[in-house]
Design an enzyme around this catalytic site. Structure first.
Site, PDB file in Angstrom:
ATOM      1  N   TYR A 172     -10.623  -1.565   0.257  1.00 36.23           N
ATOM      2  CA  TYR A 172      -9.806  -2.578   0.929  1.00 36.23           C
ATOM      3  C   TYR A 172     -10.700  -3.741   1.351  1.00 36.23           C
ATOM      4  O   TYR A 172     -11.846  -3.539   1.750  1.00 36.23           O
ATOM      5  CB  TYR A 172      -9.086  -1.938   2.132  1.00 36.23           C
ATOM      6  CG  TYR A 172      -8.137  -2.859   2.847  1.00 36.23           C
ATOM      7  CD1 TYR A 172      -7.167  -3.570   2.143  1.00 36.23           C
ATOM      8  CD2 TYR A 172      -8.216  -3.019   4.231  1.00 36.23           C
ATOM      9  CE1 TYR A 172      -6.304  -4.426   2.804  1.00 36.23           C
ATOM     10  CE2 TYR A 172      -7.344  -3.873   4.888  1.00 36.23           C
ATOM     11  CZ  TYR A 172      -6.394  -4.570   4.170  1.00 36.23           C
ATOM     12  OH  TYR A 172      -5.544  -5.421   4.817  1.00 36.23           O
ATOM     13  N   TYR A 182      -8.172  -3.251  11.494  1.00 38.98           N
ATOM     14  CA  TYR A 182      -8.653  -2.190  10.603  1.00 38.98           C
ATOM     15  C   TYR A 182      -9.954  -1.671  11.201  1.00 38.98           C
ATOM     16  O   TYR A 182     -11.045  -2.017  10.754  1.00 38.98           O
ATOM     17  CB  TYR A 182      -8.860  -2.763   9.206  1.00 38.98           C
ATOM     18  CG  TYR A 182      -8.955  -1.727   8.088  1.00 38.98           C
ATOM     19  CD1 TYR A 182      -7.822  -1.066   7.644  1.00 38.98           C
ATOM     20  CD2 TYR A 182     -10.170  -1.450   7.469  1.00 38.98           C
ATOM     21  CE1 TYR A 182      -7.903  -0.147   6.601  1.00 38.98           C
ATOM     22  CE2 TYR A 182     -10.261  -0.540   6.432  1.00 38.98           C
ATOM     23  CZ  TYR A 182      -9.119   0.106   6.006  1.00 38.98           C
ATOM     24  OH  TYR A 182      -9.195   1.012   4.967  1.00 38.98           O
TER      25      TYR A 182
HETATM   26  P1  NAI Z   1      -1.809   7.969   1.389  1.00 36.52           P
HETATM   27  O1  NAI Z   1      -1.375   8.473   2.716  1.00 36.52           O
HETATM   28  O2  NAI Z   1      -0.851   8.106   0.247  1.00 36.52           O
HETATM   29  O3  NAI Z   1      -3.162   8.638   0.909  1.00 36.52           O
HETATM   30  C1  NAI Z   1      -4.178   9.082   1.743  1.00 36.52           C
HETATM   31  C2  NAI Z   1      -4.340  10.558   1.450  1.00 36.52           C
HETATM   32  O4  NAI Z   1      -5.572  11.033   1.981  1.00 36.52           O
HETATM   33  C3  NAI Z   1      -3.243  11.421   2.063  1.00 36.52           C
HETATM   34  O5  NAI Z   1      -2.624  12.169   1.040  1.00 36.52           O
HETATM   35  C4  NAI Z   1      -4.013  12.345   3.003  1.00 36.52           C
HETATM   36  O6  NAI Z   1      -3.430  13.623   3.089  1.00 36.52           O
HETATM   37  C5  NAI Z   1      -5.364  12.379   2.328  1.00 36.52           C
HETATM   38  N1  NAI Z   1      -6.484  12.825   3.156  1.00 36.52           N
HETATM   39  C6  NAI Z   1      -6.859  12.399   4.388  1.00 36.52           C
HETATM   40  N2  NAI Z   1      -7.945  13.058   4.797  1.00 36.52           N
HETATM   41  C7  NAI Z   1      -8.280  13.921   3.798  1.00 36.52           C
HETATM   42  C8  NAI Z   1      -9.314  14.897   3.633  1.00 36.52           C
HETATM   43  N3  NAI Z   1     -10.217  15.115   4.591  1.00 36.52           N
HETATM   44  N4  NAI Z   1      -9.353  15.602   2.478  1.00 36.52           N
HETATM   45  C9  NAI Z   1      -8.433  15.404   1.516  1.00 36.52           C
HETATM   46  N5  NAI Z   1      -7.428  14.495   1.612  1.00 36.52           N
HETATM   47  C10 NAI Z   1      -7.367  13.778   2.754  1.00 36.52           C
HETATM   48  O7  NAI Z   1      -2.210   6.458   1.634  1.00 36.52           O
HETATM   49  P2  NAI Z   1      -2.785   5.291   0.694  1.00 36.52           P
HETATM   50  O8  NAI Z   1      -2.654   4.074   1.523  1.00 36.52           O
HETATM   51  O9  NAI Z   1      -2.170   5.315  -0.636  1.00 36.52           O
HETATM   52  O10 NAI Z   1      -4.328   5.625   0.585  1.00 36.52           O
HETATM   53  C11 NAI Z   1      -5.020   5.898  -0.623  1.00 36.52           C
HETATM   54  C12 NAI Z   1      -6.278   5.068  -0.693  1.00 36.52           C
HETATM   55  O11 NAI Z   1      -5.903   3.696  -0.848  1.00 36.52           O
HETATM   56  C13 NAI Z   1      -7.163   5.135   0.542  1.00 36.52           C
HETATM   57  O12 NAI Z   1      -8.523   5.127   0.157  1.00 36.52           O
HETATM   58  C14 NAI Z   1      -6.828   3.832   1.245  1.00 36.52           C
HETATM   59  O13 NAI Z   1      -7.865   3.400   2.108  1.00 36.52           O
HETATM   60  C15 NAI Z   1      -6.668   2.927   0.049  1.00 36.52           C
HETATM   61  N6  NAI Z   1      -6.023   1.635   0.302  1.00 36.52           N
HETATM   62  C16 NAI Z   1      -4.766   1.579   0.851  1.00 36.52           C
HETATM   63  C17 NAI Z   1      -4.175   0.361   1.104  1.00 36.52           C
HETATM   64  C18 NAI Z   1      -2.799   0.295   1.697  1.00 36.52           C
HETATM   65  O14 NAI Z   1      -2.374  -0.783   2.135  1.00 36.52           O
HETATM   66  N7  NAI Z   1      -2.040   1.375   1.721  1.00 36.52           N
HETATM   67  C19 NAI Z   1      -4.855  -0.916   0.803  1.00 36.52           C
HETATM   68  C20 NAI Z   1      -6.156  -0.743   0.186  1.00 36.52           C
HETATM   69  C21 NAI Z   1      -6.708   0.490  -0.033  1.00 36.52           C
END
Ligand code: NAI
Length: 286
Positions: A172, A182
């Site tokens: 991000y 953030y």
């Molecule tokens: P999401 O909630 O779909 O995905 C995050 C996942 O990480 C969840 O499934 C959660 O259960 C899992 N998680 C957390 N701690 C964990 C651990 N210790 N071991 C295994 N799994 C774990 O949310 P999102 O937003 O799709 O996130 C996916 C990636 O995208 C992340 O790296 C996030 O920082 C990145 N991202 C998201 C943005 C957004 O606006 N949603 C923007 C830019 C990057």
């Protein structure tokens, strides 16, 4: 032979991990996912009961199949790392082999090898606190869950990745520009992840002939993003200010991931690829 992908960080159909799984499945890949242990029960039940069926539909009308769901907690490399309170926690007690090393061993046993590794997970317990108010513990937890988790995954999965394979994470813009809100060291965690992408591209490229890239994604209303609290503001800000004034769909990131994982991107490694309607390029809000 079709390619096989392991995607860490899928626990519902709202996030980037799910969209990446779909784009890879649409391109013919076999899909394995790693789901955070505390979220596993609900995810598997919802899958089984058909709650995600409408979002499993691929462009050809078929439904995405997930060959196997592995429990995973990417904060722990092996059982020696796991403290007593987690071992005995009832959300973990019923599961086993969920540390990174054990999951890699299970995938090797079950499938032999993979071609594509995706890290789509992050966690920062103090994300809503400004950096100046963040505790050492919260900061290190953000780095452990969001940055080192990638090093650990790559370290343990690279030996089972076929030559020519591709590895990806999600980052991000807060890593390089100030994004108030953030917090908790999450901006630092993303900066580390991007720097590590370059170093790991070199090391894993030389040692295993695999590629390492990261996608800097625009804002998406995922479960994790809603927990941060300002996601609607970020989406509106992007709509108002980005070069392309359209909604950013999770599939836009999924499709870019499929490209980066494919032979079309055979010479791209060590890159931060922006999939954000161009917002990163703006210097002044309009
Ligand atoms: P999401 O909630 O779909 O995905 C995050 C996942 O990480 C969840 O499934 C959660 O259960 C899992 N998680 C957390 N701690 C964990 C651990 N210790 N071991 C295994 N799994 C774990 O949310 P999102 O937003 O799709 O996130 C996916 C990636 O995208 C992340 O790296 C996030 O920082 C990145 N991202 C998201 C943005 C957004 O606006 N949603 C923007 C830019 C990057």
């Amino acid at each position: 032979r079709g390619k096989r992908a392991f995607i860490a960080g899928v626990a519902d159909d709202q996030g980037y991990g799910w969209a990446i799984a779909k784009s890879l499945a649409a391109a013919g890949a076999e899909i394995l996912v790693g789901t955070w242990v505390p979220a596993l029960g609900i995810f598997e039940t919802s899958l089984r009961r058909g709650k995600f069926d409408s979002s499993r539909v691929l462009p050809d009308g078929s439904l995405m199949e997930i060959a196997k769901v592995y429990p995973l907690d990417a904060v722990f490399d092996n059982m020696d790392d796991v403290p007593e309170d987690i071992k005995t926690n009832k959300r973990y007690a019923g599961q086993n082999k969920w540390t990174v090393q054990e999951v890699a061993e299970s995938v090797k046993q079950d499938f032999g090898s993979i071609d594509i590794l995706v890290h789509s997970l992050a966690n920062g317990p103090e994300v809503t606190k400004p950096l100046l108010e963040t505790s050492r513990r919260g900061y290190l937890a953000a780095l452990s869950a969001s940055s080192y988790s990638y090093i650990s995954l790559l370290k343990h999965f690279a030996p089972l990745m076929n030559a020519g394979g591709s590895s990806l994470s999600l980052t991000y813009i807060a890593s390089e520009k100030i994004i108030p809100g953030y917090g908790g060291g999450m901006s630092s965690a993303k900066a580390a992840l991007e720097s590590d992408t370059r170093v790991l591209a070199f090391e894993a490229g030389r040692k295993y002939n695999i590629r390492v890239n990261t996608i800097s994604a625009g804002p998406l209303r995922s479960r994790a993003a809603k927990a941060i609290g300002f996601i609607d503001d970020m989406i509106n800000y992007s709509l108002a200010n980005a070069p392309l004034q359209k909604d950013l769909e999770a599939d836009d990131v999924g499709n870019a991931a499929a490209f980066l994982a494919s032979p079309l991107a055979a010479s791209i490694t060590g890159s931060v690829v922006y999939v954000d309607n161009g917002l990163h390029a703006m210097g002044l809000a309009t």
